[in-house]
Design an enzyme around this catalytic site. Sequence first.
Site, PDB file in Angstrom:
ATOM      1  CD  GLU A 193      -4.572   4.020  -1.448  1.00  0.00           C
ATOM      2  OE1 GLU A 193      -4.806   4.345  -0.290  1.00  0.00           O
ATOM      3  OE2 GLU A 193      -5.402   4.093  -2.369  1.00  0.00           O
ATOM      4  CG  ASP A 221      -1.928   1.142   1.160  1.00  0.00           C
ATOM      5  OD1 ASP A 221      -3.009   0.917   0.589  1.00  0.00           O
ATOM      6  OD2 ASP A 221      -1.617   2.229   1.655  1.00  0.00           O
TER       7      ASP A 221
END
Length: 451
Positions: free
Chosen positions: A372, A329
């Site tokens: 993301e 992430d």
Amino acid sequence: MAFTTSPDGVAVIWLPNAFLLVALLLNRGRHAWMLLLTVFAEVAADIPVFRWYEAAIISGVNITEVFITYGLLRCLGVLRLERLESQVRFLVAGPLIGAFIGGLLGAVVIKYFHGAEESYLSIARVWWFGDALGLLVTTPLLLSIFHHGKVRSLVVRRDYLAGYLALIAVLAIYVSLIVIYKDVLLTPAILLPPMLYAAHRLKLGFATVSVALTSLTLAILVTAGVPLFGDARLIVGILHAQEFIFIMSIMSLGFAVLMAEIEQHKYQLEQRVADRTRELAQLNQQLTLMAQTDALTGLLNRRAIFELATQDVDRCLRYGRPLAILMLDVDMFKLVNDQYGHQVGDVVLARVGRVLQESLRTSDKSARYGGEEFIVVAPEANEATASELAERLREIVAGQTIQAEGYEIKITVSIGFSLLRQGDDFAQLTKRADEALYLAKRYGRNRVEKA
């Protein structure tokens, strides 16, 4: 050409005009000196029957006939006879128009100098048929052998040998039967079925040879006085022979060209189908790739990684092999979007995707899992391998300097990984890796945590 000419000078098949016509076609009308050779050859062939000046005039008639035929063929755009349309145009220009005009002129010469007993139209018809058959029989044969001045192998191919031997055998049997059974009428029509069969089974080159051999055989027989068409005067027998040779030539050559065109169209159709199939396969491959790929990063999308990772998990469970799942992430990604804009955020995600593409093993698979967040499936990766891989990816991303929209940005990623256990499935592996990622975020980001 004496073997196709009767004792009184009547030609069953007149060959010289075809040689001159083919020379003109191959050389596009150049090398006019060939006319002198033609004049000498025809005068020499006619002198046994005609006086020298008569022979010269007859030679001029033949040359006129050839040039009329050549001019018509040039106007019709015919230089080769390998298509049915070209065969039809050649038939009209040469045997029908050119030879007909030659017959009309030649009959005038014969009637004027010799005052023959036959009528003008009868002489013109014999002349016309003789020249027409010479063009019809010989021109396709010569054009099949020669093309632009280079000898071709079309009529001497090894796979034609059996056909040539069979044709010679048929002609030999026919001649032998005529010689043995003189009182029995053996019409040349019995030769037509094997000729058509040869035209069907073999190509145009063989058909031209078979037509030429058969035509010359019949011409020799009829000029030798063999009653091929029953008891009749020689001139009548010659006319019948010419009619039969004309019909046989048209049918055999036309059939051969038609079959060749059918084969060509079939080949072209197969090629188009193959090309279209290949194009469709490429389009399907592109569509499949588009359906499996994330457009921004070039990585697999969530659906594709689920299908492929499930297969890897099942295989590793079946054979007792290790496997690891890494969840990545981008740290503080919302702040990047808020501070620099979504275009810069897209550049950041694309850079992370490129790092994964360039840094993983060939056996590993990576995908954009959502937003993301990224996922890596690493078969054959135990705890040490997975931990080393995760640390290497974290360090590579942290070492990147991203330039976008005039900004220079440094980013980091947090990574959590889980290891395959007996009874796991992909969803359970992903859930544990995601929990480890949550711990990495909680403990300060830019770090690796194991589930």
